[in-house]
Design an enzyme around this catalytic site. Structure first.
Site: not given
Ligand code: NAP
Length: 328
Positions: A129, A131, A153
């Site tokens: 990220s 971040e 985070y």
């Molecule tokens: P998201 O929609 O929040 O999805 C992440 C998934 O991770 C959730 O659907 C959940 O799936 C699983 N998860 C969450 N907390 C968990 C926990 N405590 N234990 C186990 N599983 C957990 O995230 P996204 O926006 O698709 O982002 C994908 C990745 O990119 C993440 O790692 C995020 O940190 C990173 N990222 C995203 C952004 C952005 O702008 N979107 C920016 C920088 C980095 P289940 O509930 O099905 O287990």
């Protein structure tokens, strides 16, 4: 002779990026297996939206459990592993630092260690990220900068990023970190800024809500579209050499500009926005944007959308206008 399909494992497949990445991989004829904590119908909204609910296999696995992760990697022998699972909210991480840090870092270690021991030829993508660089004085963000996280985070993502580099450098595993800047889609939850602004404004327009309460609108962010950012994830694992890349638009906009655009398009006055100090984080970068040129030049990632064009595109979809082709 039957040609063996490539197998991709996606953790966090039920999240925003998981759905779009799974769609991309199904279209490229991969066998796609996803990991979720809950494989029930309520967790499949994104996969249904992407039209691939039947095209992927789901496994319920606790990524914090090393034995379960090793068994999964051993059973599937994946060619590519995309680690998208994380508690991805910066705000949550201030409220529950231990839980967020523990899961977001331990899950990466378990996956890398499983790859090292039972499937060392698998290629590994870690969703890192921007971040991680929030406290850096340097802009634009490039992968070579020193990490400077400003939230639990970001610290957890920095740990995952460093573990990824360590397994690459010490064990020769093809492991890379894609440094993602904010990216959005209709699948985002309302706990995130852009989605909250768009959904609140639509409800205000429809008379279902009077106002929206937002935090600091003077910060600047680099914002893009999720369904195009996942292309870069895939491209990173198709290269000859494993390298980290920044995935972003390269431009930051003031959050106030995002709000103004949405209100203008829905013909609402700025009076509907209230500011609340409790929405302010203990620490926040005033302005952050990255350098997408290496991803464009070396990966061939064709993305050149300005953040406000991306917001316009998202708003069209949220209000039910036909999806425009994303040019750029
Ligand atoms: P998201 O929609 O929040 O999805 C992440 C998934 O991770 C959730 O659907 C959940 O799936 C699983 N998860 C969450 N907390 C968990 C926990 N405590 N234990 C186990 N599983 C957990 O995230 P996204 O926006 O698709 O982002 C994908 C990745 O990119 C993440 O790692 C995020 O940190 C990173 N990222 C995203 C952004 C952005 O702008 N979107 C920016 C920088 C980095 P289940 O509930 O099905 O287990």
């Amino acid at each position: 002779m039957t040609i063996r399909k490539k197998t991709a494992l996606i953790t966090g497949i039920t999240g925003q990026d998981g759905a779009f990445l799974a769609k991309l991989l199904v279209e490229r004829e991969y066998r796609v297996v996803g990991v979720s904590r809950n494989c029930g119908p309520s967790h499949r909204t994104g996969l249904r939206y992407a039209g691939i609910d039947d095209g992927v296999e789901l496994r319920s696995v606790d990524l914090a459990d090393a034995r379960c992760v090793t068994d999964l990697i051993s059973e599937l022998s994946p060619d590519e592993v995309y680690n998208l699972a994380a508690d991805s909210s910066v705000a949550n991480s201030f409220a529950e630092p231990r839980r967020v840090f523990e899961f977001n870092s331990l899950s990466v270690l378990n996956l890398l260690e499983a790859i090292r021991t039972v499937r060392p030829t698998a290629r590994f993508y870690q969703a890192s990220s921007s971040e991680m660089f929030a406290g850096s004085p340097v802009r634009p963000i490039v992968p070579e900068l020193r990490l400077a996280p400003l939230s639990p985070y970001a610290c957890s993502k920095a740990a995952g990023h460093q573990l990824t580099a360590m397994y690459r450098d010490c064990y020769g595993i093809f492991a890379v970190g894609g440094i993602l800047f904010n990216h959005e889609s209709i699948l985002r939850s309302e706990s995130y800024f852009v989605k909250k602004v768009i959904r609140s404004a639509i409800r205000i327009r429809d008379g279902a809500q009077d106002s929206m309460t937002l935090g600091n609108l003077d910060v600047r962010r680099d914002i893009g579209l999720a369904e195009r950012y996942v292309e870069a994830m895939w491209l990173m694992l198709q290269q000859t050499d494993p390298r980290n890349y920044v995935i972003c638009s390269g431009v930051s906009v003031r959050l106030r500009e995002v709000v103004d655009l949405v209100l203008r398009r829905l013909q609402l006055s700025g009076d509907v926005v209230c500011s609340q100090r409790t929405n302010l984080r203990p620490t926040d970068a005033a302005d952050i944007y990255g350098d997408p040129h290496p991803a464009r030049a070396e990966l061939g990632w064709q993305y050149a959308l300005h953040p406000l064009e991306a917001i316009d595109w998202l708003l069209d979809e949220e209000i039910g206008l036909p999806k425009k082709q994303i040019i750029g």
